[in-house]
Each structure stands twice: as C-alpha cells, then as structure tokens.
Write a protein that holds these residues in place. Sequence first.
Motif, PDB file in Angstrom:
ATOM      1  N   GLY A 156       6.891   6.737   2.895  1.00 60.64           N
ATOM      2  CA  GLY A 156       6.682   5.679   3.878  1.00 60.64           C
ATOM      3  C   GLY A 156       6.012   4.454   3.278  1.00 60.64           C
ATOM      4  O   GLY A 156       5.342   4.522   2.247  1.00 60.64           O
ATOM      5  N   TYR A 157       6.166   3.311   3.962  1.00 61.43           N
ATOM      6  CA  TYR A 157       5.668   2.034   3.456  1.00 61.43           C
ATOM      7  C   TYR A 157       4.156   2.054   3.215  1.00 61.43           C
ATOM      8  O   TYR A 157       3.668   1.440   2.268  1.00 61.43           O
ATOM      9  N   SER A 158       3.421   2.776   4.046  1.00 58.12           N
ATOM     10  CA  SER A 158       1.957   2.727   3.959  1.00 58.12           C
ATOM     11  C   SER A 158       1.331   3.967   3.338  1.00 58.12           C
ATOM     12  O   SER A 158       0.113   4.152   3.417  1.00 58.12           O
ATOM     13  N   ASP A 159       2.126   4.822   2.692  1.00 57.55           N
ATOM     14  CA  ASP A 159       1.586   6.099   2.215  1.00 57.55           C
ATOM     15  C   ASP A 159       0.675   5.979   1.002  1.00 57.55           C
ATOM     16  O   ASP A 159      -0.262   6.767   0.853  1.00 57.55           O
ATOM     17  N   ILE A 160       0.957   5.038   0.099  1.00 58.98           N
ATOM     18  CA  ILE A 160       0.130   4.945  -1.116  1.00 58.98           C
ATOM     19  C   ILE A 160      -1.039   3.982  -0.887  1.00 58.98           C
ATOM     20  O   ILE A 160      -0.967   3.086  -0.051  1.00 58.98           O
ATOM     21  N   GLY A 161      -2.103   4.190  -1.650  1.00 55.21           N
ATOM     22  CA  GLY A 161      -3.335   3.460  -1.413  1.00 55.21           C
ATOM     23  C   GLY A 161      -3.201   1.958  -1.446  1.00 55.21           C
ATOM     24  O   GLY A 161      -3.762   1.251  -0.597  1.00 55.21           O
ATOM     25  N   CYS A 162      -2.465   1.430  -2.415  1.00 57.06           N
ATOM     26  CA  CYS A 162      -2.350  -0.021  -2.572  1.00 57.06           C
ATOM     27  C   CYS A 162      -1.478  -0.662  -1.515  1.00 57.06           C
ATOM     28  O   CYS A 162      -1.347  -1.903  -1.484  1.00 57.06           O
ATOM     29  N   TYR A 163      -0.891   0.128  -0.617  1.00 58.75           N
ATOM     30  CA  TYR A 163      -0.159  -0.397   0.537  1.00 58.75           C
ATOM     31  C   TYR A 163      -0.807   0.030   1.857  1.00 58.75           C
ATOM     32  O   TYR A 163      -0.174  -0.039   2.905  1.00 58.75           O
ATOM     33  N   GLY A 164      -2.069   0.442   1.777  1.00 58.79           N
ATOM     34  CA  GLY A 164      -2.833   0.714   2.987  1.00 58.79           C
ATOM     35  C   GLY A 164      -3.117   2.160   3.283  1.00 58.79           C
ATOM     36  O   GLY A 164      -3.810   2.479   4.249  1.00 58.79           O
ATOM     37  N   GLY A 165      -2.600   3.076   2.469  1.00 57.12           N
ATOM     38  CA  GLY A 165      -2.768   4.498   2.746  1.00 57.12           C
ATOM     39  C   GLY A 165      -4.107   5.053   2.283  1.00 57.12           C
ATOM     40  O   GLY A 165      -4.795   4.465   1.447  1.00 57.12           O
TER      41      GLY A 165
END
Length: 506
Positions: free
Chosen positions: A38-47
């Motif tokens: 998903g778009y927000s799963d990784i830390g640098c994209y908000g996860g």
Amino acid sequence: MKTLGLGAASLALPGFLKAADRSESKPNIILIMADDLGYSDIGCYGGEIRTLNLDALAAGGMRFTQFYNCAKCSPTRATLLTGQYDQAVGQKNLEHGVTFAEVLRPAGYRTIISGKWHQQPLPTTRGFDRYYGLADGCCNYWNPGIEARPGEPKPGRKIAGPRRWAIEGESIMGYTPEDKNFYTTDAFADYAIARLEEYKNETKPFLLYLPQTAPHYPLHAWPEDISRYRGKYKTGWDILRRQRYKRQIEIGMFDPKYEMSPRDERVPSWDSLSESEKDQADLKMAVYAAMIDRMDQAIGRVFAKVKEIGKWENTLILFLADNGGCPETPDTTPNIPPGPVESYRSVGPEWANASNTPYRKYKSTDYEGGNCTPFIAYWPGVIKPGSKTDQVGHIIDIMPTFMEVAGAEYPGRIENGKLKPLAGKSLLPIFQGKQRKQHDVLYWQFGKAKAVRTGDWKLVKYGDADWELYDLDKDRTELNNLASQHPQKVKKMAGMWEDWWKNCRK
C-alpha cells in the motif's frame, strides 16, 4: 528473443546523446518492486512499520508523490519490463517488445533477476543472464511446493496445482526446498548476494532486478518479526488511517489541503467488532507488517553487499510497488491463524484500505489507491538527498531511463514479431532536479477498470458505472466527481481512451 539492428528510438530520448557520451562509467542499476504494498505502508510514506533501509534510501534520494503503476501484478510487470503499455506489448509473452535486460545486456551489463516473474517465457530467454525465483503469481513463503517436508504439515495453498518456480533456465513445478528455514524473501536476497559476490571483480556494470513477493498473500512471517507488531494494531484501522494521514502531512508527503478519503464502504467501523474479532484482526496486520519488515531487512542485506564490493557510489536504485493494497480474501485455511506454513490467509479489505491511506479503493481499480505507488530513486552524486517531487511519472518511464543512463539503444526490429515503440520518457531530468515536460496523457486498463489522465484531469470508471472525472490538482483523493459539470471533457477524454484501446491492438 533476438533483436536486430539499432533504431532511432534511443536517439529520440531527451538527453540520450549526452548520456551515451559521458566519460564516467555506466552506473550499476538495482530495481526493487514490492508486491501488493500500500501507498502508506513504508515509513518514508507515512507508515509505522519499521523500514529502516528504505527510509534511509529516501533520505539519501528522491521520493515521488505522483508515480503510477498498472494497478495489477502481471500488467505492471509487462509494462515495467518493456516501457510499453501491457495492452500493446502482450502481457503474457511480451511478443511486441524487448525487456530492459535485452536492451542493457548489449550495452555491456551483467543482468540478474531474483524474485517474482509473472510472464510466460522465463527471464533467461528474455535478456537475463541469471535467474532464481517464483515464475508465477504467488506461493507459500515457507514451502512453495505441494509436498510437506519431513516433520511439517502440508503447505497452505490457494490452488490445488503446483506453482511454477525456476532456477536459471529450468522450470520446477512444485518446488519444496529441503531447508526448513527457507523463506522466499530471504532466499531472494541470498541469491542476489551470491551473484554480487560471484561477479564482484567484473568490470562491466550490473543490472539487478529484485521483484519481491512480499507482502502479497499468503500471510507468512517469522515469529520474531510478528512479535514486534503483535498488539500494536488493536487501536484499529480507523485510527491507523488517521495516524498515517497525519504523518504524511508532517513529513511533507501529502498536502493538507487534500482531505483523506473516508473509510471504504466495504469496511466496518473498528468499534463494531468484538474483542475476539479485534484480536484476530490485529494478528493479521501484525503478520503483514512483519512481512514488510523482513523485506526491508533483506533489502538491507543486499545493500550491504553492494557497499562491501565497492559498487555503492555508482549505483542507481529504484523502489516501487506493483499495485496498491489488496482487498482479496483467498482465506483457504480460515481456522488456522496467519503466520505458519500450514496457513493460507490474507489481510483483506479492512487493512488494505488503511495501507492505501489517504487514497480510495484498492489493487485492480484505477483510482489512486490502486495505481499510485511509492517511488524512491537514489543515485549518489546525481539525485539530491532528501528531495521530493510532485512531477508525474509512470512505469513506462523506467525503460527509457535505463537506456539514457546506460547509453543503450532500442533495437530497430525483433525476429518473428512486430516491435512497437516505447511509450515512456526518461526520468533522468527529474533525478537531476529539472522540470521534465510532462506526459500528454496516461492510460490504464485492467479487467473492469479504466482510466485516463491528461494534465491534472483524471477520468476513471469501474465496471458498468459511469465515468467519473476528478481534478487532481484540487482533489488528489478523488472525492469530488466533476463529470456532470464538464460533460464535454468527459466525452473527449473517454474518446481518447477508446482510441488508445483500439491502437493497442494494431
């Protein structure tokens, strides 16, 4: 596939001659693609998931906020490999195109792939020197085969028949590794590291393609990774979406002028669940998070090897996902909790909706939640560390980018087939901090999903529903359908899509 002659397509790429004539050595290239991320799963994209290596890559490189895939596994791979829309190139056999490996190998590159390959001809017949991995759609992470290892239960499966695995040029229908510590994500990294060691003294540059299976179902992860997240998701998907949206704004990855999309209509409120249901849901998301965590660890091991052999400073690295978070529910073992070899479970629409924060919908749709991907580009000395861009990119741009940075040429024709032209344009100007002339138009289609984007206007539909029109400059989360206010624009853009669809078949 044999390529014959050199065409003019390469010379038409912006900056091609400059790139081809550069005195410095050609860069190594690492392309990493996650599966159903998903778009927000990784830390640098908000996860909130621990992705230390990807976050460090973003801190040293560039993040895109408007980068697109094809919203589905196999179409994305066909498009990524060839620089053509999958509808034109031939999704299954790539019969009307060449892969980036077929283009880079004649330019002097060692070409390696470790991971998922979703097309029919094996990679070793399409330009890759070496291959190891799943040559199919998905598999059991612990045991991709059908038979159980001694002392273990039978592997959980989605279908009764075997999944295709391949080692170098040999297909294996039903691959059961002897090692009880086998785990696909780790195995893909191990193979990549072994090949980097094998070729470390070569003077030629390398192309390493790492298409992951994670975090595509089934939900399988190491217990120590699961324990890092167990219990952390009992606050529920509603709060998680709000937390991710807030974090995206705080780190500058989303403009607060855009609203977050509401909870998907398929998803119940977290508070409506019983305590038992909440605990089961928490476990599913904990395993999913653990799979992403382990993928990041594996990526970090590959990066460490590249540094060890002294190749890091001249390596271009790209990371993306093949589509948005997945709502599918092939839970063939509903009474077995996710995690172990005998299970086969999925994360479902509830957590997938959170994974795609702040966008609507999912994989297999052409709303932003289906086709807008995280995209990180890292290249020391070329890409400004910590940079972000709102310029629009698409996976059709990957092949032209590789050609430009490598000084490679597109063939004039292919044997026994019609070679179609590239659809994309190089991303190098964006990497260099310049404003690139944007695409005039971008198209999508998979199954019942269709979309077309020109400028900031996006026309999208699913199934028999009417076309919907969104102004992405004012409405990135596609909440305000303007179709009734702009019927002529809808008609024009729908006609553009129909013309494209017909031309793909020529």
